[in-house]
Design an enzyme around this catalytic site. Structure first.
Site, PDB file in Angstrom:
ATOM      1  CB  CYS A 184      -6.692  -2.958   6.153  1.00  0.00           C
ATOM      2  SG  CYS A 184      -6.909  -4.746   6.314  1.00  0.00           S
ATOM      3  CD  GLU A 219      -2.976  -1.009   0.084  1.00  0.00           C
ATOM      4  OE1 GLU A 219      -3.089   0.075  -0.534  1.00  0.00           O
ATOM      5  OE2 GLU A 219      -3.653  -2.017  -0.193  1.00  0.00           O
ATOM      6  CG  HIS A 249      -4.572  -5.076   1.697  1.00  0.00           C
ATOM      7  ND1 HIS A 249      -4.738  -3.713   1.620  1.00  0.00           N
ATOM      8  CD2 HIS A 249      -5.429  -5.494   2.674  1.00  0.00           C
ATOM      9  CE1 HIS A 249      -5.647  -3.325   2.502  1.00  0.00           C
ATOM     10  NE2 HIS A 249      -6.086  -4.385   3.154  1.00  0.00           N
ATOM     11  NE  ARG A 300     -18.694  -0.800  -0.024  1.00  0.00           N
ATOM     12  CZ  ARG A 300     -19.643  -0.039  -0.560  1.00  0.00           C
ATOM     13  NH1 ARG A 300     -20.895  -0.139  -0.161  1.00  0.00           N
ATOM     14  NH2 ARG A 300     -19.353   0.841  -1.488  1.00  0.00           N
TER      15      ARG A 300
END
Lengths: 215, 215, 215, 215
Positions: free
Chosen positions: B143, B80, B167, B90
């Site tokens: 995360c 990342e 990830h 979500r």
């Protein structure tokens, strides 16, 4: 003593390796249950691939034939349901031939269904945690060509030899140099293939479970 | 003696395992080059995850921290680039909390960039045949929360500890029970992580190669 | 009288059209509610695109600026949440420049969040049957560059002008010649943009609904 | 006077509309070139769908039959190459039946190839900027069932009526409520269908261009 014939393809389309051969060649001289495994590399060439396959069938008289090939872009081990009687090549084969809408075998039926228990094979792989699926199309390139030729041959042979086709994803080292493609480790593919072979050797009647596609 | 802190998450969202912890826990008590590796499991909970991370930083005083998490649906190991100062969930976290558009740290900057050499890490993994990529978004769930909290902490610590977030795709056994998801073998992830750690320990200046996204 | 400034990009990367400009130029001289719409085409060039945008802002003094761009490969209208302070070009811009890991604005903050009500905009489009989504990354190419430059400018202007960025899919005629890409009809994009503008003009406080990504 | 029969399906699987019927019903009472178009809605039910189709063929004696259906998840208009003699339903049809590995027609051939010029139809749509493709599988649900039944019927009829099957993507309003699916505007589908009909009416010999799949 039963004999299992596994085939994998040589590389094509600019690749330097083909996962189908990388996996299949691990099985040379192995025994699975009470069966001897023999392996054979097929050229990625319309026509010639089927000839080499038929020579191997003549030599080994296998009771089970699983042909394997690469399906770049798929993310699971795909057990093919059907081969169709058409060669239609988007890219040239390794002999630079690119047939369009030609039959695999003139006068042959429009299609053949795999004679291995595809649902049971997929189910057994999934049960072992290996991503697998039934596929409704083996494409129209050399993989479908070999699958059709194999099933045509077995349909015209005495005995009860079973035949099927399995498509493999890219290996990680192939996907690493591509813009966007899923991959699967060779070890995962090998474990899946062993389960698929065992299932094809032992399951007579396929499972009555859905494996279709809505579209 | 340098210390490397690796963190992985507990399972979340109904999963029974999390590849980030499955991979990270293999590294307990390992040495990589001249560095000791320590590992820590983080709860998949907003707030508490950052607290546990900070406690581990206090205890081990690492010179490199790599936090790992699951990015279900991705097909490559993703290093990342940036963490943003927003929590927008979500799905509920493991404490049944679901923050929407709340800052990770009130008054913190809008974003932090990873301080590990992300291009060099990806490049080294690709060179070893492991599918990897730079990612431009760590999402807005736990995360990203942990990545932001980590980089915020390191920015306010004395010393030159580096931090980053990686990830991972689903493991094969997770993808096997999903309708449609790519996966990666644990062995491939472990090999990738080792290369990523070595690179982060040894490469001072990141490579000047493109790793962006057009959109 | 309020003024809305819409910007679209010239084609880039070998394309002969850019859906963002095809859609935006339909709005020239339109009124939406009580606002006048003005449009402006931006060059797909780092630096110069931001200059042209700033000149348009100086000229029109808009109270709402929506910049639009192409996100080839996406299947929905994407309302971007955040712009990051980095230019990292996988392909050259229309001036053959390809910056790598350079700030959009030296000394600027790491990121800016859109100041339009992104959740409400997406929600209103979905309510009208138009595929839309919040996006967590505008990439690192000229689109992100323009979004960052826009939000930086508005943050330093007096007044309460709002700014945002919307990514559009390929048009059908673009997807027709590509191997594998989703598309959206221009009419669908236009209808979506009108709803997005109306929402940005009238909704003060954004909706408290999830629009995040787990990863 | 030639007659063209177009069929579309009623909604299924929880949907309230089906793009195939939304598009087909626009053609009621239209003429295309010198042909009259008649339309017919088919139930999404194994067996009954084929009966309704056969009744329509008896009534109208068409010289061209194009059956249309939904292929949720595809991004292009797909002209199907082949129908296979198997029903294998992942989901129940609208009569709650879910056949598994049953023939569409007992004793029928393994497959039928479309008798419309599929390459020419795709090529003409692409030339008009409409995303289209040849598809190698119509699945194993009611769409494949109807395509197989249609081609079986036409193969056993006197005359030279041609038959084919076209799969459509989701409409935008369907995709808007799904997590992740491409869509196509009804107007784009209608324009594509008109081109497909004209081509099927006028092109005798299909184009000799590749339309296959490597896998």
């Amino acid at each position: 003593m039963k004999t299992v014939l596994l085939t994998g393809f040589e590389p094509f389309g600019g690749d330097s390796i083909n996962p189908s051969w990388e996996v299949v060649r691990q099985y040379q001289y192995r025994r699975i249950d009470t069966a001897d495994v023999v392996v054979c590399q097929l050229p990625c060439v319309f026509g010639r691939s089927a000839e080499v396959l038929n020579e191997a069938i003549d030599r080994y008289r296998p009771s089970l034939v699983l042909a394997l090939g690469l399906a770049g872009g798929r993310q699971r081990i795909s057990v093919e349901r059907v081969a169709i009687n058409v060669d239609d090549a988007r890219i040239a084969d390794n002999s630079q031939r690119q047939p369009i809408d030609r039959p695999v075998i003139s006068g042959g039926p429009a299609a053949y269904f795999a004679t291995v228990p595809i649902k049971a094979m997929v189910n057994a792989m999934l049960g072992a945690g290996i991503p697998a699926e039934v596929s409704q199309s083996a494409g129209t390139f050399v993989c479908n060509h070999v699958m059709y030729a194999l099933l045509h041959r077995l349909a015209h042979m005495s005995g009860a030899a079973r035949g099927g086709f399995i498509h493999l994803p890219y290996l990680p080292q192939q996907a690493a140099v591509l813009a966007n493609a899923p991959s699967m480790a060779r070890e995962t593919m090998e474990a899946g293939l062993e389960i698929a072979i065992q299932t094809a050797l032992t399951v007579e009647e396929d499972l009555h479970i859905a494996g279709g596609a809505v579209s």
